[in-house]
Design a protein around this motif. Structure first.
Motif, PDB file in Angstrom:
ATOM      1  N   SER A 216     -15.143  27.461  -6.344  1.00 49.00           N
ATOM      2  CA  SER A 216     -16.249  26.937  -7.176  1.00 49.00           C
ATOM      3  C   SER A 216     -16.443  27.352  -8.519  1.00 49.00           C
ATOM      4  N   ASP A 217     -17.519  26.915  -9.218  1.00 50.11           N
ATOM      5  CA  ASP A 217     -17.824  27.168 -10.697  1.00 50.11           C
ATOM      6  C   ASP A 217     -18.383  28.592 -10.425  1.00 50.11           C
ATOM      7  N   SER A 218     -19.343  28.824  -9.741  1.00 52.71           N
ATOM      8  CA  SER A 218     -20.004  30.106  -9.509  1.00 52.71           C
ATOM      9  C   SER A 218     -19.316  30.996  -9.301  1.00 52.71           C
ATOM     10  N   THR A 219     -18.148  31.069  -8.896  1.00 57.49           N
ATOM     11  CA  THR A 219     -17.184  32.333  -8.705  1.00 57.49           C
ATOM     12  C   THR A 219     -16.132  32.372  -9.593  1.00 57.49           C
ATOM     13  N   ARG A 220     -16.066  31.444 -10.615  1.00 53.87           N
ATOM     14  CA  ARG A 220     -14.786  31.317 -11.492  1.00 53.87           C
ATOM     15  C   ARG A 220     -14.719  32.485 -12.362  1.00 53.87           C
ATOM     16  N   VAL A 221     -13.799  33.022 -12.629  1.00 52.92           N
ATOM     17  CA  VAL A 221     -13.414  34.245 -13.628  1.00 52.92           C
ATOM     18  C   VAL A 221     -13.152  33.424 -14.809  1.00 52.92           C
ATOM     19  N   ILE A 222     -12.700  34.553 -15.940  1.00 52.58           N
ATOM     20  CA  ILE A 222     -12.394  33.998 -17.204  1.00 52.58           C
ATOM     21  C   ILE A 222     -10.828  33.359 -17.015  1.00 52.58           C
TER      22      ILE A 222
END
Lengths: 272, 311
Positions: A216-222
């Motif tokens: 998900s977007d909420s756990t996305r890293v760079i």
């Protein structure tokens, strides 16, 4: 000492300067121009009017959150490494326990395990543990895969402490915990800073574990953010390249202020 | 007399304290437990599991089903797998062949202490500050056939669609790999070259040896260990290249750049054949371990005590 300049190497280094400098020039100028300017006048031309809109666009695309996630992951990985590696290295260097050489061998074997090789079972383990799509699910494997090299670096640093110092503390009747606190940790500061930088780089640049263990977007890293951006809006090169530039900023800061530690941490890539 | 006995007694006492103290100040096994447990759980267990999973069928949902040797027979007859091994070997070899001469040359040159070199070196090392992902994304954008550099230099790139052919794609992967990793190896060779005793060069200069002869008869032989170290890194790095392939070529065109590490990812996470992917992973582990063991034997790395050596 050599009297004649090395023309061949000097020439080679100029070519290399061009190969490194050109992409950096294109990246830097592209981030400061609009997408239409980049598409019509080409990547090599100099931008006519400058804009910071690309950087703002990155942040409205969620780059700020990716950045925060990456900071959380990096700090946690460094914390875990600092918590478990120094005692381990101390035990490997000083303990006379028979199983210790087996322990060291396990970590040496770990050097040969590529992270790629375990992503399927890691996916299985993390899913079963209920950590899929959770930052903790990235942190734990990333930290685990830092351990072999960090252990190797730190045992190397700790072996350089002379036995006389240990004996002096033994005369004082110091416990292992006191020896660790007052002798081992202060005298292996160089090694400690190297493993901090190494672990931080691994976490900051890590791509494979986030790729397969989060969605998900909420756990996305760079790194995953860059990858997603590239697949979804790859045509918006200026915004993409400004995200690339932003992703390297923290490392650039370390490079400017702690170049030696960074270089040693980078060399840790090879376990040396 | 009494003072002498007192001194002797004190000396004996001290020695006893040292002897018993040495035992007491050595850390026990407990110090190694947290790290070992953690590592076992998140690295050794998955490694064992990858072997187990390679004998099962699993689509990622539900539980793995035992299928015996099915994955292995399929893999044995899979032409893509064989091709991927060749491609991995090819890309790794290309990496070593391209990067070694450049980084030796640059490293030896960089070992000088002139000020202008320090400035140039600061620029050379910038690629090291970028993640593999960032490097790949950057080059993907730069090499775009329509908006990238090829569109401005048609005389050099032809139609500009470098990633449309196998040779073009392999060339791009080798080039981007070299762009990303040469600075690191340059650093390694810089350290190695600085460790060569200057006396050797002075002696050679007195004997009338020129720069080129000095390079081949002093620098290169003295760099032997550094060369091995750097090559180990290149080989292991080459075999596990993944980000670059995923972002630049997705294994294409067709399966023309599908190296083993990428093939495993594709089978598992894109085709949901996690059992088959585990079998490929196990092949990778075995190859990586064998290569590392051979290299470790060659370098005598296992007998080395200080990590400061070679830097």
């Amino acid at each position: 000492m050599r009297h004649r300049p090395n023309y061949l190497a000097g020439f080679g280094s100029l070519i290399w300067l061009f190969l490194v400098g050109l992409p950096l020039y294109v990246m830097l100028t592209a981030t400061l121009r609009t997408q239409s300017d980049y598409s019509t006048s080409g990547p090599l031309s100099f931008p006519t009017h400058l804009t910071l809109q690309n950087y703002l666009d990155d942040f409205s695309n969620g780059f700020g959150r990716d950045f925060l996630n990456t900071i959380v992951v990096t700090l946690s990985v460094v914390a875990i490494v600092l918590l478990v590696v120094p005692p381990l290295a101390y035990a490997i260097v000083r303990s006379r326990h028979r199983t210790m050489s087996t322990v060291f061998r396990i970590f040496l074997l770990g050097l040969a395990i590529p992270a790629q090789a375990v992503i399927v079972p890691m996916f299985y383990v993390i899913s079963k543990a209920g950590l899929y799509d959770n930052l903790l699910g990235i942190i734990l494997p990333t930290a685990a895969f830092c351990l072999p090299i960090c252990t190797l670096i730190l045992t190397g640093a700790m072996r350089d402490i002379t036995p006389d110092l240990y004996e002096a503390m033994a005369v004082d009747g110091a416990s292992p915990a006191r020896v660790f606190r007052q002798l081992v940790v202060p005298l292996s500061k160089g090694g400690l800073s190297t493993i901090v930088v190494f672990a931080a780089l691994q976490a900051w640049n890590g791509f494979l574990f986030p790729l397969v263990l989060t969605q998900s977007d909420s756990t996305r890293v760079i790194t995953l953010g860059l990858f997603n951006f590239q697949t979804e809006h790859g045509v918006d090169v200026p915004a993409l390249l400004s995200a690339v530039l932003l992703s390297m900023l923290p490392i650039l800061v370390v490079y400017l202020f702690a170049r030696r530690a960074l270089v040693r941490g980078l060399m840790g890539v090879g376990g040396k | 007399m009494t003072s002498l006995t007192a001194t002797l007694a004190a000396a004996v006492e001290r020695r006893r304290a040292v002897r018993s103290g040495v035992g007491a100040t050595r850390p026990g096994l407990a110090w190694a437990v947290p790290a070992t447990l953690f590592f076992t759980l998140f690295a050794i267990v998955p490694l064992v599991l990858v072997a187990v999973l390679s004998f099962t069928g699993w689509n990622g949902i539900g539980s793995p089903q035992w299928t015996g040797l099915a994955n292995w027979t399929a893999l044995w007859h899979d032409p893509v797998m064989l091709k991927s091994l060749w491609l991995s070997a090819l890309l790794t070899t290309l990496g070593v062949v391209v990067q070694t001469p450049i980084s030796i040359l640059l490293g030896v040159w960089a070992a000088g202490h002139q000020r202008n070199r320090a400035v140039l070196l600061a620029i050379y090392f910038v690629p090291l500050l970028l993640s593999a992902t960032a490097v790949s994304v950057l080059w993907r954008a730069l090499l775009d056939p329509n908006f990238g550099i090829p569109s401005e230099a048609g005389w050099l790139f032809g139609d500009g669609n470098l990633l449309g052919t196998q040779s073009g794609s392999i060339g791009v992967l080798a080039f981007v790999g070299a762009w990303q990793w040469t600075p690191l190896h340059t650093l390694i060779y810089q350290g190695g070259a600085r460790a060569v005793p200057q006396v050797l060069y002075q002696a050679a200069a007195i004997d009338g040896a020129g720069t080129v002869r000095q390079f081949f008869h002093i620098t290169l032989p003295q760099l032997r260990n550094t060369i091995i170290t750097s090559m180990v890194l290149m080989v292991v790095g080459g075999l596990t290249t993944f980000d670059t392939v995923l972002i630049l070529t997705q294994g294409g065109p067709g399966t023309d750049t599908t190296i083993s590490a990428y093939y495993m990812y594709q089978q598992g996470f894109l085709s949901f054949d996690f059992g088959g992917a585990s079998a490929i992973a196990l092949v990778l582990v075995v190859i990586a371990t064998l290569v590392s063991l051979v290299m470790v034997r060659l370098t005598g790395y296992d007998k080395m005590n200080s990590t400061a050596e070679g830097l």
